[in-house]
Scaffold this active site. Sequence first.
Site, PDB file in Angstrom:
ATOM      1  N   LEU A  24      42.076  26.719   6.864  1.00  0.00           N
ATOM      2  CA  LEU A  24      43.267  26.021   7.347  1.00  0.00           C
ATOM      3  C   LEU A  24      43.036  24.520   7.423  1.00  0.00           C
ATOM      4  CD1 LEU A  24      46.171  26.182   8.474  1.00  0.00           C
ATOM      5  CD2 LEU A  24      45.159  26.456  10.761  1.00  0.00           C
ATOM      6  N   GLY A  32      43.770  17.942  10.558  1.00  0.00           N
ATOM      7  CA  GLY A  32      43.142  18.805  11.542  1.00  0.00           C
ATOM      8  C   GLY A  32      44.159  19.373  12.511  1.00  0.00           C
ATOM      9  N   ILE A  80      34.714  24.697   7.424  1.00  0.00           N
ATOM     10  CA  ILE A  80      34.995  26.123   7.354  1.00  0.00           C
ATOM     11  C   ILE A  80      33.722  26.927   7.636  1.00  0.00           C
ATOM     12  CG2 ILE A  80      36.001  27.955   5.976  1.00  0.00           C
ATOM     13  CD1 ILE A  80      37.886  25.567   6.576  1.00  0.00           C
ATOM     14  N   GLU A 137      39.426  24.947  16.856  1.00  0.00           N
ATOM     15  CA  GLU A 137      40.462  25.852  17.358  1.00  0.00           C
ATOM     16  C   GLU A 137      41.426  25.132  18.312  1.00  0.00           C
ATOM     17  OE1 GLU A 137      40.242  28.361  15.718  1.00  0.00           O
ATOM     18  OE2 GLU A 137      38.192  29.025  15.479  1.00  0.00           O
ATOM     19  N   ARG A 179       8.357  25.718  37.905  1.00  0.00           N
ATOM     20  CA  ARG A 179       7.832  24.362  37.647  1.00  0.00           C
ATOM     21  C   ARG A 179       7.442  23.715  38.970  1.00  0.00           C
ATOM     22  NH1 ARG A 179       5.665  20.041  36.225  1.00  0.00           N
ATOM     23  NH2 ARG A 179       6.501  18.629  34.626  1.00  0.00           N
TER      24      ARG A 179
END
Length: 398
Positions: free
Chosen positions: A137, A143, A169, A376, A281
Amino acid sequence: MSSVLTPDQILGVDSVFAKEDLEWAGIVRKWLDENVREKIGDWYIDGTIPARELAEGLGELGVLGMHLEGYGCGGATATQYGLACRELEAIDSGLRSLVSVQGSLAMFAIHHWGSEEQKEEWLPRMAQGKAIGCFGLTEPDVGSDPAGMRTYAKKDGDDWILNGAKMWITNSPVADVAVVWAKTDEVDAKGKNVVRGFVVPTNTPGVETPVIKRKISLRASITGEIVLDNVRLPASAMLPKAKGLRGPLSCLSEARFGIVFGVTGAARDALEAALDYTGTRIQFDRPLSSFQISQQKLAKAFGQYASITLLAAHIGKIKDEKGVMPEQISLGKMVTVDTAMNICRDLRALFGGSGITSEYSPLRHAVNLETVLTYEGTHEVHQLTLGRAMTGINAFAN
Protein backbone atom coordinates in the site's frame (compact mmCIF):
# COMPACT_ATOMS: atom_id res chain seq x y z
CA MET A 1 12.63 -9.08 52.86
CA SER A 2 9.06 -9.04 51.50
CA SER A 3 7.76 -11.68 49.12
CA VAL A 4 8.29 -10.92 45.44
CA LEU A 5 5.35 -10.64 43.03
CA THR A 6 5.66 -10.42 39.25
CA PRO A 7 4.06 -7.46 37.46
CA ASP A 8 1.32 -9.73 36.07
CA GLN A 9 0.61 -11.10 39.54
CA ILE A 10 0.17 -7.60 40.93
CA LEU A 11 -2.02 -6.69 37.98
CA GLY A 12 -4.03 -9.86 38.43
CA VAL A 13 -3.72 -10.80 34.79
CA ASP A 14 -5.50 -14.09 35.47
CA SER A 15 -8.60 -12.03 36.22
CA VAL A 16 -8.15 -9.93 33.08
CA PHE A 17 -7.94 -12.83 30.61
CA ALA A 18 -9.63 -16.23 30.55
CA LYS A 19 -7.64 -19.22 31.79
CA GLU A 20 -7.65 -20.98 28.41
CA ASP A 21 -6.45 -17.81 26.68
CA LEU A 22 -3.53 -17.46 29.10
CA GLU A 23 -2.69 -21.14 28.61
CA TRP A 24 -2.51 -20.52 24.86
CA ALA A 25 -0.27 -17.50 25.44
CA GLY A 26 1.95 -19.70 27.61
CA ILE A 27 2.35 -22.20 24.76
CA VAL A 28 3.40 -19.42 22.39
CA ARG A 29 5.81 -17.97 24.96
CA LYS A 30 7.41 -21.38 25.60
CA TRP A 31 7.98 -21.97 21.88
CA LEU A 32 9.51 -18.54 21.46
CA ASP A 33 11.73 -18.94 24.51
CA GLU A 34 13.01 -22.28 23.21
CA ASN A 35 13.47 -21.30 19.56
CA VAL A 36 13.99 -17.55 19.27
CA ARG A 37 14.82 -15.61 22.44
CA GLU A 38 18.55 -16.32 22.63
CA LYS A 39 19.05 -15.59 18.93
CA ILE A 40 17.07 -12.37 18.50
CA GLY A 41 19.83 -10.02 19.69
CA ASP A 42 22.25 -11.37 17.07
CA TRP A 43 19.61 -11.17 14.33
CA TYR A 44 18.97 -7.56 15.28
CA ILE A 45 22.67 -6.68 15.10
CA ASP A 46 23.06 -8.55 11.81
CA GLY A 47 19.98 -6.81 10.39
CA THR A 48 18.17 -9.95 9.30
CA ILE A 49 15.84 -12.73 10.37
CA PRO A 50 15.43 -16.29 9.02
CA ALA A 51 11.92 -15.52 7.80
CA ARG A 52 11.21 -18.77 5.96
CA GLU A 53 12.43 -21.01 8.74
CA LEU A 54 10.46 -19.01 11.30
CA ALA A 55 7.34 -18.90 9.15
CA GLU A 56 7.22 -22.68 8.97
CA GLY A 57 7.75 -22.98 12.71
CA LEU A 58 5.10 -20.38 13.44
CA GLY A 59 2.79 -22.12 11.00
CA GLU A 60 3.19 -25.39 12.89
CA LEU A 61 2.55 -23.49 16.13
CA GLY A 62 -0.68 -22.19 14.59
CA VAL A 63 -0.29 -18.41 14.84
CA LEU A 64 -0.34 -17.48 11.13
CA GLY A 65 -3.81 -16.25 10.28
CA MET A 66 -5.02 -17.85 13.51
CA HIS A 67 -7.93 -15.42 13.84
CA LEU A 68 -9.36 -16.31 10.40
CA GLU A 69 -11.92 -19.04 9.75
CA GLY A 70 -11.38 -22.02 7.46
CA TYR A 71 -8.73 -22.71 4.80
CA GLY A 72 -6.37 -24.17 7.40
CA CYS A 73 -6.69 -21.17 9.72
CA GLY A 74 -7.34 -21.57 13.43
CA GLY A 75 -10.53 -19.55 13.91
CA ALA A 76 -9.25 -18.13 17.21
CA THR A 77 -10.82 -15.20 19.04
CA ALA A 78 -9.45 -11.69 18.67
CA THR A 79 -8.17 -11.80 22.26
CA GLN A 80 -6.32 -15.07 21.67
CA TYR A 81 -4.69 -13.56 18.59
CA GLY A 82 -3.83 -10.44 20.56
CA LEU A 83 -2.17 -12.48 23.30
CA ALA A 84 -0.10 -14.30 20.68
CA CYS A 85 1.03 -10.91 19.32
CA ARG A 86 1.90 -9.89 22.88
CA GLU A 87 4.25 -12.87 23.23
CA LEU A 88 5.77 -12.31 19.78
CA GLU A 89 6.55 -8.65 20.48
CA ALA A 90 7.96 -9.54 23.89
CA ILE A 91 10.71 -11.13 21.81
CA ASP A 92 10.93 -8.41 19.14
CA SER A 93 8.66 -6.11 17.14
CA GLY A 94 10.19 -7.52 13.96
CA LEU A 95 8.91 -10.99 14.78
CA ARG A 96 5.41 -9.70 15.50
CA SER A 97 5.56 -7.70 12.25
CA LEU A 98 6.30 -10.86 10.27
CA VAL A 99 3.20 -12.52 11.74
CA SER A 100 1.00 -9.40 11.49
CA VAL A 101 1.80 -8.80 7.84
CA GLN A 102 1.27 -12.45 7.00
CA GLY A 103 -1.99 -12.93 8.89
CA SER A 104 -3.65 -9.54 9.36
CA LEU A 105 -2.67 -7.89 6.08
CA ALA A 106 -1.94 -10.36 3.28
CA MET A 107 -4.06 -13.30 4.50
CA PHE A 108 -6.87 -11.10 5.83
CA ALA A 109 -7.08 -9.26 2.50
CA ILE A 110 -7.44 -12.52 0.57
CA HIS A 111 -9.78 -14.04 3.16
CA HIS A 112 -12.05 -10.99 3.44
CA TRP A 113 -11.96 -9.59 -0.09
CA GLY A 114 -10.77 -12.43 -2.30
CA SER A 115 -12.44 -15.00 -4.54
CA GLU A 116 -12.89 -18.62 -3.52
CA GLU A 117 -10.14 -19.59 -5.94
CA GLN A 118 -7.71 -17.07 -4.43
CA LYS A 119 -8.51 -18.28 -0.93
CA GLU A 120 -8.00 -21.93 -1.79
CA GLU A 121 -4.80 -21.25 -3.69
CA TRP A 122 -3.04 -19.17 -1.04
CA LEU A 123 -4.52 -19.36 2.46
CA PRO A 124 -3.72 -22.99 3.39
CA ARG A 125 -0.08 -22.60 2.38
CA MET A 126 0.21 -19.25 4.12
CA ALA A 127 -1.33 -20.64 7.31
CA GLN A 128 1.32 -23.39 7.28
CA GLY A 129 4.14 -20.89 6.62
CA LYS A 130 4.84 -22.64 3.32
CA ALA A 131 4.16 -19.38 1.46
CA ILE A 132 4.99 -15.89 2.71
CA GLY A 133 2.87 -12.85 1.88
CA CYS A 134 3.33 -9.10 1.91
CA PHE A 135 1.03 -6.09 1.56
CA GLY A 136 1.72 -3.27 -0.89
CA LEU A 137 0.00 0.00 0.00
CA THR A 138 2.61 2.57 1.10
CA GLU A 139 4.58 4.23 -1.70
CA PRO A 140 7.86 6.22 -1.78
CA ASP A 141 5.98 9.54 -1.82
CA VAL A 142 2.66 8.42 -0.34
CA GLY A 143 2.33 7.31 3.28
CA SER A 144 -0.49 8.70 5.40
CA ASP A 145 -2.63 9.65 2.39
CA PRO A 146 -3.26 6.39 0.48
CA ALA A 147 -5.71 8.18 -1.81
CA GLY A 148 -2.65 9.82 -3.37
CA MET A 149 -1.13 6.54 -4.54
CA ARG A 150 0.40 6.50 -8.02
CA THR A 151 0.53 2.77 -8.66
CA TYR A 152 -1.83 2.19 -11.56
CA ALA A 153 -3.64 -0.84 -12.98
CA LYS A 154 -4.86 -0.52 -16.56
CA LYS A 155 -7.16 -2.92 -18.37
CA ASP A 156 -5.72 -4.63 -21.46
CA GLY A 157 -8.35 -6.96 -22.85
CA ASP A 158 -9.16 -9.36 -20.04
CA ASP A 159 -5.81 -8.71 -18.36
CA TRP A 160 -4.50 -5.99 -16.06
CA ILE A 161 -1.20 -4.17 -16.50
CA LEU A 162 0.30 -2.82 -13.26
CA ASN A 163 2.95 -0.12 -12.98
CA GLY A 164 4.26 1.61 -9.89
CA ALA A 165 6.27 1.14 -6.73
CA LYS A 166 5.58 0.36 -3.09
CA MET A 167 7.93 1.21 -0.23
CA TRP A 168 8.59 0.00 3.35
CA ILE A 169 7.04 -3.41 2.70
CA THR A 170 7.68 -5.98 5.43
CA ASN A 171 8.51 -9.45 4.05
CA SER A 172 8.58 -8.36 0.38
CA PRO A 173 12.11 -9.61 -0.44
CA VAL A 174 11.17 -13.11 0.76
CA ALA A 175 7.48 -13.09 -0.19
CA ASP A 176 5.83 -15.54 -2.55
CA VAL A 177 2.76 -13.35 -3.00
CA ALA A 178 2.00 -9.65 -2.66
CA VAL A 179 -1.38 -8.03 -2.17
CA VAL A 180 -0.96 -4.81 -4.16
CA TRP A 181 -3.35 -1.85 -4.17
CA ALA A 182 -3.58 0.34 -7.26
CA LYS A 183 -5.75 2.96 -8.91
CA THR A 184 -7.67 1.79 -11.95
CA ASP A 185 -9.44 3.26 -15.00
CA GLU A 186 -12.75 2.74 -13.20
CA VAL A 187 -14.23 6.02 -11.92
CA ASP A 188 -16.53 6.42 -8.91
CA ALA A 189 -19.49 8.78 -8.47
CA LYS A 190 -17.13 11.61 -7.47
CA GLY A 191 -15.05 11.21 -10.62
CA LYS A 192 -12.11 9.65 -8.81
CA ASN A 193 -10.21 6.59 -9.95
CA VAL A 194 -11.30 3.50 -8.02
CA VAL A 195 -8.67 1.64 -5.97
CA ARG A 196 -8.55 -2.13 -6.43
CA GLY A 197 -6.48 -4.89 -4.85
CA PHE A 198 -4.54 -7.53 -6.76
CA VAL A 199 -3.02 -10.84 -5.72
CA VAL A 200 0.43 -10.78 -7.34
CA PRO A 201 2.76 -13.79 -7.25
CA THR A 202 6.22 -12.27 -6.82
CA ASN A 203 7.70 -14.49 -9.55
CA THR A 204 5.51 -12.73 -12.12
CA PRO A 205 7.63 -11.06 -14.87
CA GLY A 206 8.13 -7.38 -14.13
CA VAL A 207 7.98 -7.74 -10.33
CA GLU A 208 11.06 -6.89 -8.28
CA THR A 209 11.33 -6.79 -4.48
CA PRO A 210 14.67 -5.17 -3.54
CA VAL A 211 15.61 -5.16 0.12
CA ILE A 212 15.90 -1.91 2.10
CA LYS A 213 19.15 -1.75 4.05
CA ARG A 214 20.76 0.59 6.61
CA LYS A 215 17.79 0.48 8.98
CA ILE A 216 18.41 1.56 12.56
CA SER A 217 15.04 0.34 13.82
CA LEU A 218 13.20 -2.96 13.29
CA ARG A 219 16.41 -4.60 12.15
CA ALA A 220 15.25 -8.16 12.89
CA SER A 221 12.78 -7.84 10.04
CA ILE A 222 13.16 -8.05 6.28
CA THR A 223 11.88 -4.86 4.67
CA GLY A 224 11.81 -4.04 0.98
CA GLU A 225 10.09 -2.46 -1.98
CA ILE A 226 7.71 -3.78 -4.60
CA VAL A 227 8.58 -2.48 -8.06
CA LEU A 228 6.02 -3.15 -10.79
CA ASP A 229 7.11 -2.70 -14.41
CA ASN A 230 4.35 -3.55 -16.89
CA VAL A 231 3.27 -6.51 -14.79
CA ARG A 232 0.60 -8.45 -16.66
CA LEU A 233 -2.01 -10.19 -14.54
CA PRO A 234 -5.13 -12.16 -15.46
CA ALA A 235 -8.54 -10.82 -14.52
CA SER A 236 -8.68 -13.46 -11.78
CA ALA A 237 -5.85 -11.69 -9.92
CA MET A 238 -8.12 -8.85 -8.80
CA LEU A 239 -9.71 -9.09 -5.36
CA PRO A 240 -13.37 -9.12 -6.49
CA LYS A 241 -14.97 -7.88 -3.26
CA ALA A 242 -12.70 -4.88 -2.62
CA LYS A 243 -13.64 -1.57 -4.22
CA GLY A 244 -12.14 1.70 -3.03
CA LEU A 245 -9.97 2.45 -0.02
CA ARG A 246 -12.30 0.57 2.32
CA GLY A 247 -10.46 -2.60 1.29
CA PRO A 248 -6.92 -1.70 2.33
CA LEU A 249 -8.06 0.37 5.31
CA SER A 250 -9.97 -2.60 6.75
CA CYS A 251 -6.77 -4.64 6.56
CA LEU A 252 -4.81 -1.91 8.34
CA SER A 253 -7.37 -1.81 11.13
CA GLU A 254 -6.98 -5.56 11.58
CA ALA A 255 -3.19 -5.25 11.78
CA ARG A 256 -3.38 -2.33 14.21
CA PHE A 257 -5.34 -4.50 16.62
CA GLY A 258 -2.36 -6.87 16.81
CA ILE A 259 -0.12 -3.90 17.54
CA VAL A 260 -2.34 -2.74 20.42
CA PHE A 261 -1.71 -6.06 22.17
CA GLY A 262 1.79 -6.63 20.83
CA VAL A 263 3.48 -3.59 22.32
CA THR A 264 2.32 -4.56 25.81
CA GLY A 265 4.61 -7.56 25.37
CA ALA A 266 7.59 -5.32 24.62
CA ALA A 267 6.81 -3.27 27.74
CA ARG A 268 6.45 -6.40 29.88
CA ASP A 269 9.73 -7.83 28.62
CA ALA A 270 11.56 -4.57 29.33
CA LEU A 271 10.10 -4.49 32.83
CA GLU A 272 11.00 -8.12 33.54
CA ALA A 273 14.55 -7.52 32.25
CA ALA A 274 14.93 -4.42 34.43
CA LEU A 275 13.69 -6.24 37.53
CA ASP A 276 16.13 -9.08 36.93
CA TYR A 277 19.08 -6.75 36.25
CA THR A 278 18.52 -4.39 39.17
CA GLY A 279 18.00 -7.32 41.51
CA THR A 280 21.42 -8.80 40.71
CA ARG A 281 23.58 -5.77 39.84
CA ILE A 282 25.50 -4.60 42.90
CA GLN A 283 26.47 -0.95 43.41
CA PHE A 284 27.76 0.52 46.68
CA ASP A 285 27.46 -2.98 48.18
CA ARG A 286 23.72 -3.08 47.50
CA PRO A 287 21.56 -4.32 44.62
CA LEU A 288 20.33 -1.53 42.36
CA SER A 289 16.76 -2.51 43.16
CA SER A 290 17.28 -1.42 46.77
CA PHE A 291 17.63 2.25 45.84
CA GLN A 292 14.56 4.47 46.01
CA ILE A 293 15.11 5.98 42.56
CA SER A 294 15.27 2.49 41.02
CA GLN A 295 12.04 1.45 42.68
CA GLN A 296 10.43 4.72 41.59
CA LYS A 297 11.32 3.99 37.94
CA LEU A 298 10.13 0.40 38.22
CA ALA A 299 6.85 1.36 39.86
CA LYS A 300 6.16 4.07 37.26
CA ALA A 301 6.87 1.62 34.43
CA PHE A 302 4.61 -0.98 36.03
CA GLY A 303 1.74 1.49 36.34
CA GLN A 304 2.06 2.39 32.67
CA TYR A 305 2.31 -1.27 31.68
CA ALA A 306 -0.79 -2.12 33.70
CA SER A 307 -2.79 0.67 32.03
CA ILE A 308 -1.97 -0.35 28.45
CA THR A 309 -2.54 -4.05 29.20
CA LEU A 310 -6.01 -3.25 30.53
CA LEU A 311 -6.75 -1.03 27.52
CA ALA A 312 -5.68 -3.80 25.12
CA ALA A 313 -7.83 -6.33 26.98
CA HIS A 314 -10.82 -3.98 26.81
CA ILE A 315 -10.46 -3.45 23.06
CA GLY A 316 -10.07 -7.21 22.57
CA LYS A 317 -13.29 -7.81 24.50
CA ILE A 318 -15.14 -5.26 22.37
CA LYS A 319 -13.81 -6.84 19.16
CA ASP A 320 -14.87 -10.31 20.26
CA GLU A 321 -18.32 -9.31 21.50
CA LYS A 322 -19.69 -6.74 19.07
CA GLY A 323 -17.01 -5.59 16.68
CA VAL A 324 -14.57 -2.76 17.21
CA MET A 325 -14.79 0.74 15.72
CA PRO A 326 -11.79 2.17 13.82
CA GLU A 327 -11.68 5.00 16.36
CA GLN A 328 -11.26 2.50 19.17
CA ILE A 329 -8.37 0.89 17.31
CA SER A 330 -6.84 4.36 16.85
CA LEU A 331 -7.19 5.00 20.57
CA GLY A 332 -5.47 1.72 21.31
CA LYS A 333 -2.56 2.23 18.94
CA MET A 334 -2.05 5.88 19.90
CA VAL A 335 -1.89 5.15 23.63
CA THR A 336 -0.24 1.74 23.85
CA VAL A 337 2.63 2.31 21.42
CA ASP A 338 3.65 5.69 22.81
CA THR A 339 3.40 4.44 26.38
CA ALA A 340 5.32 1.23 25.70
CA MET A 341 8.08 3.19 23.98
CA ASN A 342 8.42 5.52 26.97
CA ILE A 343 8.50 2.54 29.36
CA CYS A 344 11.37 0.96 27.43
CA ARG A 345 13.29 4.24 27.18
CA ASP A 346 12.97 4.97 30.89
CA LEU A 347 13.94 1.47 32.00
CA ARG A 348 17.01 1.44 29.75
CA ALA A 349 18.65 3.93 32.14
CA LEU A 350 18.63 1.35 34.94
CA PHE A 351 21.11 -0.76 32.98
CA GLY A 352 23.78 1.94 32.78
CA GLY A 353 26.28 1.33 30.00
CA SER A 354 25.18 -2.28 29.64
CA GLY A 355 21.81 -1.04 28.47
CA ILE A 356 23.13 0.01 25.08
CA THR A 357 24.19 -3.52 24.14
CA SER A 358 22.08 -6.17 22.43
CA GLU A 359 22.41 -8.35 25.52
CA TYR A 360 19.53 -6.49 27.14
CA SER A 361 16.19 -5.83 25.49
CA PRO A 362 14.81 -2.42 26.62
CA LEU A 363 16.74 -0.21 24.17
CA ARG A 364 16.12 -2.63 21.30
CA HIS A 365 12.42 -2.53 22.10
CA ALA A 366 12.45 1.26 22.35
CA VAL A 367 14.18 1.68 19.01
CA ASN A 368 11.83 -0.82 17.36
CA LEU A 369 8.82 1.00 18.74
CA GLU A 370 9.91 4.14 16.90
CA THR A 371 8.97 2.24 13.75
CA VAL A 372 5.76 0.86 15.25
CA LEU A 373 4.82 4.43 16.20
CA THR A 374 5.07 5.32 12.50
CA TYR A 375 3.64 2.39 10.57
CA GLU A 376 -0.01 1.33 10.31
CA GLY A 377 -0.94 4.99 10.74
CA THR A 378 1.41 7.46 12.39
CA HIS A 379 0.88 8.64 15.95
CA GLU A 380 -0.29 12.00 14.61
CA VAL A 381 -2.80 10.42 12.21
CA HIS A 382 -4.42 8.56 15.09
CA GLN A 383 -4.54 11.76 17.13
CA LEU A 384 -6.36 13.50 14.28
CA THR A 385 -8.68 10.53 13.83
CA LEU A 386 -9.73 10.77 17.47
CA GLY A 387 -9.91 14.55 17.27
CA ARG A 388 -12.31 14.26 14.32
CA ALA A 389 -14.41 11.71 16.19
CA MET A 390 -14.73 13.91 19.27
CA THR A 391 -15.24 17.28 17.58
CA GLY A 392 -16.85 16.39 14.26
CA ILE A 393 -14.22 18.52 12.51
CA ASN A 394 -11.91 16.93 9.94
CA ALA A 395 -8.46 18.39 10.60
CA PHE A 396 -7.01 16.34 7.71
CA ALA A 397 -8.73 18.68 5.23
CA ASN A 398 -7.27 21.99 4.16
